[in-house]
Design an enzyme around this catalytic site. Structure first.
Site, PDB file in Angstrom:
ATOM      1  CD  GLU A   4      -4.111  -9.651   3.758  1.00 38.79           C
ATOM      2  OE1 GLU A   4      -4.926  -8.715   3.973  1.00 38.79           O
ATOM      3  OE2 GLU A   4      -3.139  -9.535   2.992  1.00 38.79           O
ATOM      4  CG  ASN A  56      -3.430  -6.956  -1.810  1.00 35.75           C
ATOM      5  OD1 ASN A  56      -4.182  -6.629  -0.893  1.00 35.75           O
ATOM      6  ND2 ASN A  56      -2.485  -7.862  -1.656  1.00 35.75           N
ATOM      7  CG  ASP A  86      -0.297  -6.766   1.241  1.00 35.60           C
ATOM      8  OD1 ASP A  86      -1.505  -7.068   1.187  1.00 35.60           O
ATOM      9  OD2 ASP A  86       0.590  -7.614   1.417  1.00 35.60           O
TER      10      ASP A  86
END
Length: 296
Positions: free
Chosen positions: A19, A156, A207
Protein backbone atom coordinates in the site's frame (compact mmCIF):
# COMPACT_ATOMS: atom_id res chain seq x y z
CA UNK A 1 -12.82 -2.07 -24.30
CA UNK A 2 -10.24 -3.52 -21.92
CA UNK A 3 -6.61 -2.70 -22.68
CA UNK A 4 -3.72 -5.10 -22.17
CA UNK A 5 -0.88 -2.71 -21.31
CA UNK A 6 2.78 -3.66 -21.26
CA UNK A 7 3.18 -4.02 -17.51
CA UNK A 8 6.57 -4.73 -15.94
CA UNK A 9 7.10 -6.42 -12.63
CA UNK A 10 9.68 -4.56 -10.54
CA UNK A 11 12.17 -6.49 -8.42
CA UNK A 12 11.24 -9.48 -6.29
CA UNK A 13 9.12 -7.64 -3.71
CA UNK A 14 6.10 -9.63 -2.48
CA UNK A 15 3.84 -7.83 -0.02
CA UNK A 16 0.98 -9.26 1.97
CA UNK A 17 -0.80 -5.93 1.53
CA UNK A 18 1.29 -3.53 -0.55
CA UNK A 19 0.00 0.00 0.00
CA UNK A 20 0.70 3.74 -0.07
CA UNK A 21 3.32 4.00 -2.84
CA UNK A 22 4.94 7.46 -2.76
CA UNK A 23 7.55 8.68 -5.23
CA UNK A 24 10.36 10.61 -3.53
CA UNK A 25 11.88 12.99 -6.13
CA UNK A 26 15.01 13.66 -4.08
CA UNK A 27 15.82 9.97 -3.70
CA UNK A 28 14.46 9.06 -7.16
CA UNK A 29 12.85 6.07 -5.47
CA UNK A 30 9.42 4.67 -4.69
CA UNK A 31 8.51 4.07 -1.04
CA UNK A 32 5.56 2.09 0.30
CA UNK A 33 4.23 -0.07 3.10
CA UNK A 34 3.38 -3.72 3.63
CA UNK A 35 0.69 -3.29 6.24
CA UNK A 36 0.40 -6.67 8.03
CA UNK A 37 4.15 -7.25 7.85
CA UNK A 38 4.78 -3.94 9.66
CA UNK A 39 7.35 -3.00 7.04
CA UNK A 40 8.20 -0.02 4.90
CA UNK A 41 10.00 -0.63 1.62
CA UNK A 42 11.83 1.31 -1.08
CA UNK A 43 12.35 0.47 -4.74
CA UNK A 44 15.08 2.32 -6.65
CA UNK A 45 14.59 2.10 -10.44
CA UNK A 46 18.21 3.03 -11.23
CA UNK A 47 19.57 -0.23 -9.81
CA UNK A 48 16.45 -2.28 -9.09
CA UNK A 49 17.37 -2.44 -5.40
CA UNK A 50 14.72 -3.04 -2.74
CA UNK A 51 15.31 -2.01 0.90
CA UNK A 52 12.96 -2.76 3.79
CA UNK A 53 12.54 -1.36 7.30
CA UNK A 54 10.71 -2.84 10.27
CA UNK A 55 8.06 -0.70 11.98
CA UNK A 56 6.72 -0.98 15.56
CA UNK A 57 3.11 -1.05 14.28
CA UNK A 58 1.22 -1.56 11.03
CA UNK A 59 1.51 1.54 8.85
CA UNK A 60 -1.52 2.11 6.66
CA UNK A 61 -0.08 5.05 4.75
CA UNK A 62 2.93 7.35 4.62
CA UNK A 63 3.77 10.84 3.39
CA UNK A 64 6.99 12.76 2.89
CA UNK A 65 7.92 15.42 5.42
CA UNK A 66 10.66 18.05 5.77
CA UNK A 67 12.74 15.75 7.98
CA UNK A 68 11.82 12.32 6.64
CA UNK A 69 8.40 10.68 6.74
CA UNK A 70 5.02 10.80 8.39
CA UNK A 71 3.40 7.40 9.03
CA UNK A 72 -0.20 6.69 10.06
CA UNK A 73 -0.07 3.50 12.11
CA UNK A 74 -2.39 1.65 14.49
CA UNK A 75 -2.37 3.99 17.46
CA UNK A 76 -1.67 7.33 15.82
CA UNK A 77 0.72 9.34 13.67
CA UNK A 78 4.48 8.97 13.88
CA UNK A 79 7.46 10.88 12.52
CA UNK A 80 10.22 8.86 10.88
CA UNK A 81 13.69 10.05 9.90
CA UNK A 82 15.00 9.84 6.35
CA UNK A 83 15.21 6.10 5.71
CA UNK A 84 18.64 4.62 5.00
CA UNK A 85 19.65 0.97 4.49
CA UNK A 86 21.85 0.99 7.60
CA UNK A 87 18.83 1.62 9.84
CA UNK A 88 16.68 -1.55 9.63
CA UNK A 89 14.55 -0.31 12.56
CA UNK A 90 14.37 3.50 12.36
CA UNK A 91 13.14 5.42 15.37
CA UNK A 92 9.41 6.19 15.17
CA UNK A 93 8.56 9.32 17.17
CA UNK A 94 4.89 9.65 18.20
CA UNK A 95 3.23 12.89 17.08
CA UNK A 96 -0.34 12.30 18.17
CA UNK A 97 -2.49 9.40 19.28
CA UNK A 98 -6.01 8.67 18.06
CA UNK A 99 -9.03 7.58 20.08
CA UNK A 100 -10.56 5.02 17.75
CA UNK A 101 -14.32 4.66 17.63
CA UNK A 102 -14.15 0.86 18.04
CA UNK A 103 -11.65 -1.87 19.01
CA UNK A 104 -9.14 -3.38 16.59
CA UNK A 105 -8.81 -0.39 14.28
CA UNK A 106 -5.91 1.06 12.28
CA UNK A 107 -5.22 3.74 9.73
CA UNK A 108 -5.70 2.85 6.09
CA UNK A 109 -5.42 5.01 2.95
CA UNK A 110 -4.13 8.58 3.08
CA UNK A 111 -2.05 11.33 1.49
CA UNK A 112 -1.33 15.06 1.65
CA UNK A 113 -3.43 17.69 -0.07
CA UNK A 114 -1.69 20.15 -2.41
CA UNK A 115 -0.99 22.45 0.54
CA UNK A 116 0.71 19.75 2.61
CA UNK A 117 -2.08 18.87 5.04
CA UNK A 118 -2.11 15.14 5.78
CA UNK A 119 -5.38 13.22 5.41
CA UNK A 120 -5.85 9.58 6.47
CA UNK A 121 -8.80 7.30 7.15
CA UNK A 122 -9.29 4.58 9.75
CA UNK A 123 -11.03 1.21 9.56
CA UNK A 124 -11.98 -1.79 11.69
CA UNK A 125 -9.56 -4.50 10.61
CA UNK A 126 -12.21 -7.25 10.56
CA UNK A 127 -14.03 -6.25 7.38
CA UNK A 128 -16.64 -8.98 7.90
CA UNK A 129 -18.12 -6.81 10.67
CA UNK A 130 -18.95 -4.06 8.14
CA UNK A 131 -18.49 -1.57 10.96
CA UNK A 132 -18.95 2.09 10.03
CA UNK A 133 -16.58 3.17 12.80
CA UNK A 134 -14.11 4.41 10.16
CA UNK A 135 -13.27 8.10 10.30
CA UNK A 136 -11.40 10.53 8.07
CA UNK A 137 -8.76 12.61 9.86
CA UNK A 138 -6.77 15.67 8.88
CA UNK A 139 -3.42 16.42 10.50
CA UNK A 140 -2.34 20.05 10.19
CA UNK A 141 -0.73 22.57 12.52
CA UNK A 142 0.12 19.62 14.79
CA UNK A 143 -3.58 18.95 15.38
CA UNK A 144 -5.60 15.87 14.43
CA UNK A 145 -9.20 16.74 13.55
CA UNK A 146 -12.24 15.24 11.80
CA UNK A 147 -13.50 17.93 9.40
CA UNK A 148 -15.71 15.43 7.53
CA UNK A 149 -18.07 13.76 10.00
CA UNK A 150 -19.54 11.09 7.71
CA UNK A 151 -18.91 7.52 8.93
CA UNK A 152 -17.01 5.12 6.70
CA UNK A 153 -16.36 1.39 6.69
CA UNK A 154 -13.11 1.38 4.68
CA UNK A 155 -12.14 4.90 3.54
CA UNK A 156 -9.95 4.67 0.47
CA UNK A 157 -9.19 6.09 -2.96
CA UNK A 158 -8.06 9.50 -1.70
CA UNK A 159 -6.70 11.93 -4.28
CA UNK A 160 -6.71 15.64 -5.08
CA UNK A 161 -7.23 17.38 -8.41
CA UNK A 162 -4.22 19.12 -9.99
CA UNK A 163 -5.34 22.54 -8.72
CA UNK A 164 -6.25 21.14 -5.31
CA UNK A 165 -9.86 22.26 -5.61
CA UNK A 166 -11.36 18.77 -5.68
CA UNK A 167 -10.95 15.90 -3.24
CA UNK A 168 -11.75 12.29 -4.18
CA UNK A 169 -12.64 9.63 -1.64
CA UNK A 170 -14.10 6.14 -1.77
CA UNK A 171 -15.39 3.47 0.58
CA UNK A 172 -14.03 0.17 -0.68
CA UNK A 173 -16.06 -2.14 1.55
CA UNK A 174 -18.28 -4.58 -0.42
CA UNK A 175 -21.36 -2.98 1.16
CA UNK A 176 -20.42 0.49 -0.16
CA UNK A 177 -18.14 0.41 -3.25
CA UNK A 178 -18.72 4.07 -4.06
CA UNK A 179 -16.47 7.01 -4.95
CA UNK A 180 -17.30 10.61 -4.04
CA UNK A 181 -15.87 13.93 -5.10
CA UNK A 182 -15.91 17.02 -2.88
CA UNK A 183 -15.24 20.67 -3.53
CA UNK A 184 -12.16 21.41 -1.45
CA UNK A 185 -11.46 24.71 0.27
CA UNK A 186 -7.73 25.08 -0.27
CA UNK A 187 -7.37 27.93 2.20
CA UNK A 188 -8.70 26.08 5.25
CA UNK A 189 -8.48 22.45 4.09
CA UNK A 190 -12.15 21.48 4.37
CA UNK A 191 -14.13 19.37 1.85
CA UNK A 192 -17.75 20.27 1.18
CA UNK A 193 -20.56 19.67 -1.33
CA UNK A 194 -19.85 15.95 -1.61
CA UNK A 195 -21.55 14.04 -4.42
CA UNK A 196 -21.24 10.62 -6.05
CA UNK A 197 -18.45 10.51 -8.63
CA UNK A 198 -18.56 6.76 -9.39
CA UNK A 199 -21.61 4.80 -8.29
CA UNK A 200 -19.84 1.48 -8.86
CA UNK A 201 -16.83 0.32 -10.85
CA UNK A 202 -17.48 -1.91 -13.88
CA UNK A 203 -15.80 -4.73 -11.93
CA UNK A 204 -14.03 -4.91 -8.60
CA UNK A 205 -14.08 -2.73 -5.50
CA UNK A 206 -12.57 0.78 -5.52
CA UNK A 207 -9.19 0.78 -3.80
CA UNK A 208 -6.21 3.17 -3.95
CA UNK A 209 -6.07 5.95 -6.52
CA UNK A 210 -3.99 8.69 -8.12
CA UNK A 211 -4.62 11.75 -10.29
CA UNK A 212 -2.67 12.64 -13.44
CA UNK A 213 -1.72 16.12 -14.66
CA UNK A 214 -4.84 16.27 -16.85
CA UNK A 215 -7.10 15.59 -13.87
CA UNK A 216 -7.73 11.95 -14.75
CA UNK A 217 -8.60 9.81 -11.74
CA UNK A 218 -6.90 6.39 -11.80
CA UNK A 219 -8.34 3.79 -9.40
CA UNK A 220 -7.55 0.14 -8.70
CA UNK A 221 -10.37 -2.37 -9.14
CA UNK A 222 -9.61 -4.73 -6.26
CA UNK A 223 -10.82 -8.34 -6.69
CA UNK A 224 -11.15 -7.82 -10.44
CA UNK A 225 -7.52 -7.29 -11.50
CA UNK A 226 -8.38 -3.99 -13.15
CA UNK A 227 -7.19 -0.39 -13.27
CA UNK A 228 -9.55 2.35 -14.43
CA UNK A 229 -9.16 5.96 -15.49
CA UNK A 230 -12.05 8.40 -15.15
CA UNK A 231 -12.15 11.89 -16.62
CA UNK A 232 -12.80 14.84 -14.27
CA UNK A 233 -16.48 14.82 -15.29
CA UNK A 234 -16.87 11.20 -14.17
CA UNK A 235 -16.69 9.45 -17.54
CA UNK A 236 -14.94 6.07 -17.72
CA UNK A 237 -12.04 6.67 -20.08
CA UNK A 238 -9.83 3.55 -19.89
CA UNK A 239 -10.02 0.01 -18.49
CA UNK A 240 -6.75 -1.91 -18.10
CA UNK A 241 -6.27 -5.55 -17.15
CA UNK A 242 -3.55 -6.33 -14.59
CA UNK A 243 -1.67 -9.59 -13.91
CA UNK A 244 -3.00 -9.84 -10.33
CA UNK A 245 -6.51 -10.07 -8.90
CA UNK A 246 -6.08 -7.56 -6.09
CA UNK A 247 -4.33 -4.34 -7.13
CA UNK A 248 -4.19 -2.07 -4.08
CA UNK A 249 -2.94 1.40 -4.98
CA UNK A 250 -1.27 3.33 -7.78
CA UNK A 251 1.09 6.31 -7.82
CA UNK A 252 2.93 8.31 -10.44
CA UNK A 253 6.69 8.50 -10.32
CA UNK A 254 9.90 8.28 -12.28
CA UNK A 255 12.22 11.12 -13.26
CA UNK A 256 9.54 12.61 -15.55
CA UNK A 257 6.55 11.40 -13.49
CA UNK A 258 5.52 9.41 -16.54
CA UNK A 259 5.41 5.99 -14.83
CA UNK A 260 2.41 4.60 -12.98
CA UNK A 261 3.42 2.24 -10.18
CA UNK A 262 0.91 -0.28 -8.84
CA UNK A 263 1.06 -2.23 -5.58
CA UNK A 264 -0.92 -5.39 -4.90
CA UNK A 265 -2.19 -7.78 -2.25
CA UNK A 266 -1.16 -11.41 -1.82
CA UNK A 267 -4.06 -13.58 -0.54
CA UNK A 268 -3.25 -16.49 1.82
CA UNK A 269 -4.21 -19.02 -0.85
CA UNK A 270 -1.94 -17.59 -3.57
CA UNK A 271 0.14 -20.12 -5.48
CA UNK A 272 3.86 -20.13 -4.78
CA UNK A 273 4.74 -18.72 -8.20
CA UNK A 274 1.83 -16.25 -8.34
CA UNK A 275 2.58 -12.57 -8.86
CA UNK A 276 0.07 -11.45 -6.23
CA UNK A 277 1.73 -8.99 -3.85
CA UNK A 278 4.29 -7.82 -6.40
CA UNK A 279 5.05 -4.27 -7.53
CA UNK A 280 4.33 -3.27 -11.13
CA UNK A 281 4.81 -0.30 -13.46
CA UNK A 282 3.82 0.87 -16.92
CA UNK A 283 3.79 4.05 -19.00
CA UNK A 284 0.16 5.22 -19.20
CA UNK A 285 0.55 8.28 -21.45
CA UNK A 286 -0.39 11.21 -19.24
CA UNK A 287 2.13 12.15 -16.59
CA UNK A 288 1.42 12.55 -12.92
CA UNK A 289 1.98 15.24 -10.32
CA UNK A 290 4.60 15.37 -7.61
CA UNK A 291 3.19 14.36 -4.23
CA UNK A 292 3.09 17.12 -1.63
CA UNK A 293 5.15 16.76 1.53
CA UNK A 294 3.56 17.24 4.93
CA UNK A 295 4.17 20.80 6.10
CA UNK A 296 3.88 20.11 9.83
Amino acid sequence: MTEQPCIERLGDLLCTVGESPVWHPGDQALYGTDIPARRLWRYTPADGQICQWQMPEMAGCIAMSATGWLAAMETGLYALPALTPDQPKPQATPLTTVDHAAPNMRFNDGRCDRQGRFWAGTMVQDMSLASDAGRLYRYADRKLTIPLAAPFIVPNGMAFSPDGGKMYLSDSHPDRQRVWVFDYDRDVGVPHHGRVFIERLPAGRPDGAAVDQDGGYWICGNDAGMLYRYTPDGRLDRSLALPVAKPAMCAFGGARLDTLFITSIRPPHAAKDALDGALFAFIPGPCGLEESAHIG
